[in-house]
Design a protein around this motif. Structure first.
Motif, mmCIF file in Angstrom:
data_model
loop_
_atom_site.group_PDB
_atom_site.id
_atom_site.type_symbol
_atom_site.label_atom_id
_atom_site.label_comp_id
_atom_site.label_asym_id
_atom_site.label_seq_id
_atom_site.Cartn_x
_atom_site.Cartn_y
_atom_site.Cartn_z
ATOM 1 N N GLU A 56 0.836 -1.207 0.000
ATOM 2 C CA GLU A 56 0.000 0.000 0.000
ATOM 3 C C GLU A 56 0.869 1.255 0.000
ATOM 4 O O GLU A 56 0.587 2.221 -0.719
ATOM 5 N N ASP A 99 2.306 1.626 -3.482
ATOM 6 C CA ASP A 99 1.273 1.945 -4.467
ATOM 7 C C ASP A 99 0.896 3.417 -4.415
ATOM 8 O O ASP A 99 0.594 4.014 -5.453
ATOM 9 N N ARG A 100 0.972 4.009 -3.221
ATOM 10 C CA ARG A 100 0.562 5.406 -3.067
ATOM 11 C C ARG A 100 1.706 6.392 -3.251
ATOM 12 O O ARG A 100 1.475 7.595 -3.407
#
Length: 279
Positions: free
Chosen positions: A57, A60-61
């Motif tokens: 996560e 991905d960000r």
């Protein structure tokens, strides 16, 4: 890029302080909670970082990821990032060899853009202003310069070749950190014989750094035939005091590479370094 989202791997004392500076020009700075200690969490909170539960996560960000971890973990961490398919700018800012930096670049490429980094100085807190040296693709290094513009982290670009920043970092660290160890040995030897305060008084008369005097290397080479045996005597004295002698014996071994330029007053820095590399 305007107001990028930044991921920090991981918020140690240096990482958290650098991340806090990046936050000035970032939309958000993320850190991954998984497997981290309560001390890391406290540092991250104090630095104003945003927690995320997993590495995928976080990656991905993030537009930019900065890796600041113990050197031994740098490659494994990069491998974890590569397995997640990260495709942003990856700043490899650990104290690792140029060869390892290049391996990490190969590991993460071609999806990610690799910037080699090296921090010289203390964490940017309480008025400290370290320099983050950078080497890598121009557009990527420019984005890192913009990220730290106006903060306590100064930046300096050394070129586009991955490995240059790591080489500068280790070159400086090899002198600085070995010098600190040599101080411990010198003071330890002097204390054993009750002359430690006198040693400090002698040293206080000169505060210049030998690293700023590279021209003296040639003089060192010319005097190596005397200095080597002197260091062997010092090593014996350390051993007699129960202190480790290997560092001084290694220095004597290094000086032996210049045994054939005894008292050569015409020797140049280039000559001395060439002989050191190829005796």
């Amino acid at each position: 890029m305007d107001q990028p989202i930044v991921g920090i791997l991981h918020p140690g004392s240096m990482g958290a302080a650098v991340a806090a500076c990046a936050a000035a020009n970032a939309a958000e700075v993320l850190w991954c909670e998984a497997g981290r200690s309560t001390a890391s969490a406290a540092r991250a909170e104090q630095a104003g970082l945003t927690p995320v539960p997993t590495l995928p996560e976080q990656l991905d960000r993030s537009d930019i990821v900065i890796s600041l971890c113990p050197p031994a973990a740098a490659e494994d961490l990069a491998r974890d990032v590569a397995e997640c398919g990260f495709a942003g700018v990856y700043v490899e800012a650990n104290a690792i060899s140029p060869a390892r930096a290049q391996r990490i670049a190969a590991l993460l490429g071609p999806d990610a853009t690799i910037v080699d980094g090296g921090v010289v100085g203390s964490p940017p807190v309480r008025g400290k202003t370290p320099t983050l040296y950078l080497s890598g693709p121009a557009a990527a290094t420019e984005s890192i310069e913009a990220l730290f513009a106006g903060t306590a982290v100064r930046t300096a670009v050394l070129g586009t070749e991955v490995g240059k920043a790591s080489a500068l970092k280790l070159s400086y660290a090899s002198f600085q950190k070995t010098s600190r160890v040599l101080v411990a040995l010198a003071v330890g030897m002097a204390r054993e014989h009750g002359v430690d305060q006198e040693l400090i008084e002698v040293a206080s008369r000169r505060t210049d750094s030998y690293l700023a005097e590279p021209e003296y290397v040639a003089k060192t080479a010319a005097r190596a035939w005397r200095w080597g045996p002197e260091l062997e005597e010092a090593a014996d004295t350390l051993a007699a005091a129960g202190l480790p002698s290997e560092m001084l014996r290694a220095a004597a071994f290094t000086l032996a590479r210049w045994h054939d330029v005894k008292d050569d007053s015409e020797l140049t820095l280039t000559d001395a370094l060439d002989r050191l590399a190829q005796p």
